[in-house]
Write a protein that holds these residues in place. Structure first.
Motif, PDB file in Angstrom:
ATOM      1  N   UNK A  67      25.648 -47.368 -10.129  1.00  0.00           N
ATOM      2  CA  UNK A  67      26.314 -48.280  -9.204  1.00  0.00           C
ATOM      3  C   UNK A  67      27.389 -47.542  -8.414  1.00  0.00           C
ATOM      4  N   UNK A  68      27.409 -47.809  -7.138  1.00  0.00           N
ATOM      5  CA  UNK A  68      28.392 -47.234  -6.218  1.00  0.00           C
ATOM      6  C   UNK A  68      28.315 -45.718  -6.084  1.00  0.00           C
ATOM      7  N   UNK A  69      27.162 -45.152  -6.368  1.00  0.00           N
ATOM      8  CA  UNK A  69      26.908 -43.728  -6.076  1.00  0.00           C
ATOM      9  C   UNK A  69      26.319 -43.685  -4.671  1.00  0.00           C
ATOM     10  N   UNK A  70      27.161 -43.819  -3.692  1.00  0.00           N
ATOM     11  CA  UNK A  70      26.669 -44.057  -2.336  1.00  0.00           C
ATOM     12  C   UNK A  70      26.116 -42.823  -1.630  1.00  0.00           C
ATOM     13  N   UNK A  71      26.183 -41.647  -2.230  1.00  0.00           N
ATOM     14  CA  UNK A  71      25.551 -40.463  -1.638  1.00  0.00           C
ATOM     15  C   UNK A  71      24.227 -40.102  -2.301  1.00  0.00           C
ATOM     16  N   UNK A  72      23.874 -40.836  -3.321  1.00  0.00           N
ATOM     17  CA  UNK A  72      22.618 -40.554  -4.024  1.00  0.00           C
ATOM     18  C   UNK A  72      21.451 -40.750  -3.073  1.00  0.00           C
ATOM     19  N   UNK A  73      20.655 -39.697  -2.857  1.00  0.00           N
ATOM     20  CA  UNK A  73      19.536 -39.832  -1.927  1.00  0.00           C
ATOM     21  C   UNK A  73      18.206 -39.398  -2.508  1.00  0.00           C
ATOM     22  N   UNK A  74      18.173 -38.914  -3.721  1.00  0.00           N
ATOM     23  CA  UNK A  74      16.907 -38.607  -4.388  1.00  0.00           C
ATOM     24  C   UNK A  74      17.024 -38.998  -5.855  1.00  0.00           C
ATOM     25  N   UNK A  75      16.089 -39.808  -6.289  1.00  0.00           N
ATOM     26  CA  UNK A  75      16.070 -40.235  -7.684  1.00  0.00           C
ATOM     27  C   UNK A  75      14.635 -40.212  -8.172  1.00  0.00           C
ATOM     28  N   UNK A  76      14.390 -39.529  -9.285  1.00  0.00           N
ATOM     29  CA  UNK A  76      13.039 -39.438  -9.844  1.00  0.00           C
ATOM     30  C   UNK A  76      13.083 -39.751 -11.327  1.00  0.00           C
ATOM     31  N   UNK A  77      12.217 -40.646 -11.733  1.00  0.00           N
ATOM     32  CA  UNK A  77      12.071 -41.016 -13.139  1.00  0.00           C
ATOM     33  C   UNK A  77      10.582 -40.920 -13.444  1.00  0.00           C
ATOM     34  N   UNK A  78      10.183 -39.925 -14.245  1.00  0.00           N
ATOM     35  CA  UNK A  78       8.767 -39.643 -14.492  1.00  0.00           C
ATOM     36  C   UNK A  78       8.423 -39.659 -15.977  1.00  0.00           C
ATOM     37  N   UNK A  79       7.266 -40.194 -16.291  1.00  0.00           N
ATOM     38  CA  UNK A  79       6.647 -40.073 -17.619  1.00  0.00           C
ATOM     39  C   UNK A  79       7.596 -40.413 -18.775  1.00  0.00           C
TER      40      UNK A  79
END
Length: 170
Positions: A67-79
Protein backbone atom coordinates in the motif's frame (compact mmCIF):
# COMPACT_ATOMS: atom_id res chain seq x y z
CA UNK A 1 6.02 -23.89 16.94
CA UNK A 2 6.38 -20.13 16.87
CA UNK A 3 4.76 -18.27 13.99
CA UNK A 4 6.73 -15.46 12.39
CA UNK A 5 5.14 -12.07 11.70
CA UNK A 6 6.85 -9.70 9.30
CA UNK A 7 4.15 -7.09 9.67
CA UNK A 8 5.51 -3.63 8.77
CA UNK A 9 9.01 -5.13 8.38
CA UNK A 10 10.14 -2.57 5.77
CA UNK A 11 7.42 0.02 6.52
CA UNK A 12 8.47 3.53 5.40
CA UNK A 13 11.84 2.38 3.97
CA UNK A 14 11.95 5.14 1.38
CA UNK A 15 15.41 4.16 0.03
CA UNK A 16 14.49 0.55 -0.74
CA UNK A 17 14.32 0.28 -4.56
CA UNK A 18 14.31 -3.39 -5.55
CA UNK A 19 13.33 -6.55 -3.72
CA UNK A 20 13.78 -10.12 -4.94
CA UNK A 21 12.68 -13.25 -3.11
CA UNK A 22 13.62 -16.41 -5.02
CA UNK A 23 13.28 -19.87 -3.47
CA UNK A 24 12.26 -18.20 -0.23
CA UNK A 25 11.58 -20.65 2.61
CA UNK A 26 9.54 -19.48 5.57
CA UNK A 27 7.21 -22.21 6.85
CA UNK A 28 6.16 -20.20 9.91
CA UNK A 29 5.43 -16.88 8.22
CA UNK A 30 1.91 -15.82 9.22
CA UNK A 31 1.52 -12.25 7.97
CA UNK A 32 3.18 -9.83 5.60
CA UNK A 33 0.58 -7.14 6.31
CA UNK A 34 1.98 -3.70 5.42
CA UNK A 35 5.42 -5.31 4.95
CA UNK A 36 6.49 -2.77 2.30
CA UNK A 37 3.82 -0.10 2.88
CA UNK A 38 4.96 3.45 2.23
CA UNK A 39 8.25 2.34 0.64
CA UNK A 40 8.17 5.29 -1.71
CA UNK A 41 11.34 4.36 -3.61
CA UNK A 42 10.37 0.74 -4.28
CA UNK A 43 10.09 0.09 -8.02
CA UNK A 44 10.45 -3.68 -8.56
CA UNK A 45 9.28 -6.75 -6.65
CA UNK A 46 9.80 -10.33 -7.74
CA UNK A 47 8.57 -13.34 -5.77
CA UNK A 48 9.29 -16.61 -7.51
CA UNK A 49 9.22 -20.33 -6.74
CA UNK A 50 8.51 -19.68 -3.10
CA UNK A 51 6.81 -22.97 -2.58
CA UNK A 52 8.69 -25.21 -4.93
CA UNK A 53 10.21 -27.64 -2.40
CA UNK A 54 9.77 -25.03 0.34
CA UNK A 55 6.81 -23.79 2.33
CA UNK A 56 4.97 -20.64 3.33
CA UNK A 57 1.96 -22.69 4.30
CA UNK A 58 1.00 -20.58 7.36
CA UNK A 59 0.68 -17.21 5.57
CA UNK A 60 -2.79 -15.78 6.26
CA UNK A 61 -2.72 -12.16 5.07
CA UNK A 62 -1.03 -10.01 2.44
CA UNK A 63 -3.25 -7.06 3.33
CA UNK A 64 -1.78 -3.66 2.39
CA UNK A 65 1.55 -5.36 1.69
CA UNK A 66 2.51 -2.71 -0.90
CA UNK A 67 0.00 0.00 0.00
CA UNK A 68 1.17 3.48 -0.94
CA UNK A 69 4.23 2.23 -2.83
CA UNK A 70 3.48 4.71 -5.55
CA UNK A 71 6.66 4.10 -7.60
CA UNK A 72 6.17 0.36 -7.87
CA UNK A 73 5.99 -0.41 -11.59
CA UNK A 74 6.85 -4.10 -11.89
CA UNK A 75 5.42 -6.87 -9.77
CA UNK A 76 5.75 -10.60 -10.46
CA UNK A 77 4.34 -13.46 -8.43
CA UNK A 78 5.09 -16.86 -10.01
CA UNK A 79 4.53 -20.52 -9.13
CA UNK A 80 3.41 -20.07 -5.54
CA UNK A 81 1.03 -22.02 -3.34
CA UNK A 82 -0.58 -20.24 -0.42
CA UNK A 83 -2.35 -22.95 1.58
CA UNK A 84 -3.79 -20.70 4.33
CA UNK A 85 -3.94 -17.27 2.64
CA UNK A 86 -7.28 -15.57 3.32
CA UNK A 87 -6.89 -11.95 2.20
CA UNK A 88 -5.07 -9.77 -0.29
CA UNK A 89 -7.19 -6.72 0.55
CA UNK A 90 -5.73 -3.35 -0.44
CA UNK A 91 -2.48 -5.06 -1.39
CA UNK A 92 -1.50 -2.34 -3.88
CA UNK A 93 -3.92 0.42 -2.95
CA UNK A 94 -2.89 4.06 -2.96
CA UNK A 95 -4.23 6.99 -1.01
CA UNK A 96 -6.11 9.25 -3.39
CA UNK A 97 -3.63 12.15 -2.88
CA UNK A 98 -0.72 9.89 -3.94
CA UNK A 99 -2.47 8.72 -7.09
CA UNK A 100 -1.32 11.74 -9.08
CA UNK A 101 2.35 11.14 -8.22
CA UNK A 102 2.20 7.44 -8.94
CA UNK A 103 4.49 5.50 -11.24
CA UNK A 104 2.54 2.32 -10.46
CA UNK A 105 2.21 1.64 -14.16
CA UNK A 106 4.12 -1.38 -15.35
CA UNK A 107 3.20 -5.04 -15.53
CA UNK A 108 1.58 -6.88 -12.68
CA UNK A 109 1.69 -10.65 -13.07
CA UNK A 110 0.14 -13.35 -10.92
CA UNK A 111 1.07 -16.59 -12.69
CA UNK A 112 0.38 -20.14 -11.46
CA UNK A 113 -0.88 -19.01 -8.08
CA UNK A 114 -2.76 -21.53 -5.95
CA UNK A 115 -4.66 -20.09 -2.96
CA UNK A 116 -7.47 -22.49 -2.01
CA UNK A 117 -8.62 -20.49 1.07
CA UNK A 118 -8.35 -16.97 -0.35
CA UNK A 119 -11.69 -15.22 0.17
CA UNK A 120 -10.99 -11.52 -0.43
CA UNK A 121 -9.23 -9.40 -3.04
CA UNK A 122 -11.27 -6.36 -2.01
CA UNK A 123 -9.83 -2.99 -3.12
CA UNK A 124 -6.63 -4.79 -4.12
CA UNK A 125 -5.64 -2.08 -6.65
CA UNK A 126 -7.77 0.78 -5.30
CA UNK A 127 -6.72 4.16 -6.80
CA UNK A 128 -3.69 2.58 -8.53
CA UNK A 129 -2.44 3.81 -11.87
CA UNK A 130 -1.76 0.48 -13.54
CA UNK A 131 -1.90 -0.50 -17.19
CA UNK A 132 -1.49 -4.26 -17.48
CA UNK A 133 -2.45 -7.17 -15.25
CA UNK A 134 -2.07 -10.86 -15.99
CA UNK A 135 -3.90 -13.35 -13.74
CA UNK A 136 -3.49 -17.11 -13.91
CA UNK A 137 -4.76 -18.13 -10.50
CA UNK A 138 -6.68 -20.88 -8.73
CA UNK A 139 -8.81 -19.35 -5.96
CA UNK A 140 -11.83 -21.69 -5.59
CA UNK A 141 -13.20 -20.01 -2.44
CA UNK A 142 -12.85 -16.37 -3.48
CA UNK A 143 -15.91 -14.51 -2.16
CA UNK A 144 -15.30 -10.82 -2.81
CA UNK A 145 -13.51 -8.60 -5.27
CA UNK A 146 -15.50 -5.48 -4.34
CA UNK A 147 -13.67 -2.39 -5.56
CA UNK A 148 -10.73 -4.49 -6.75
CA UNK A 149 -9.99 -2.05 -9.59
CA UNK A 150 -11.78 0.98 -8.10
CA UNK A 151 -10.53 4.22 -9.70
CA UNK A 152 -7.97 2.42 -11.87
CA UNK A 153 -8.57 4.85 -14.70
CA UNK A 154 -5.46 3.89 -16.71
CA UNK A 155 -6.07 0.14 -16.72
CA UNK A 156 -6.28 -1.00 -20.34
CA UNK A 157 -5.34 -4.71 -20.34
CA UNK A 158 -6.41 -7.52 -18.04
CA UNK A 159 -5.50 -11.06 -19.04
CA UNK A 160 -7.30 -13.71 -17.04
CA UNK A 161 -6.61 -17.34 -17.86
CA UNK A 162 -7.30 -20.53 -15.92
CA UNK A 163 -9.04 -18.38 -13.30
CA UNK A 164 -10.98 -20.75 -11.07
CA UNK A 165 -13.11 -19.25 -8.31
CA UNK A 166 -16.46 -19.54 -6.60
CA UNK A 167 -17.47 -16.01 -7.64
CA UNK A 168 -20.70 -15.74 -9.54
CA UNK A 169 -20.63 -13.12 -12.25
CA UNK A 170 -23.89 -11.20 -12.45
Amino acid sequence: RVLFRSEELFFNCSRLYDSYFINFDSPNLETVRRMFSNCNGLTNIKLENILENVSISKLITMEEMFANCYKLNNFSLYNITFLELITMEKMFSLEINQKFFSALSGSFEFINIYAPKLISMEEMFNNSIIYNINFKVYVPNLKTTVGMFNNCESLNTIIISNFISSLSIK
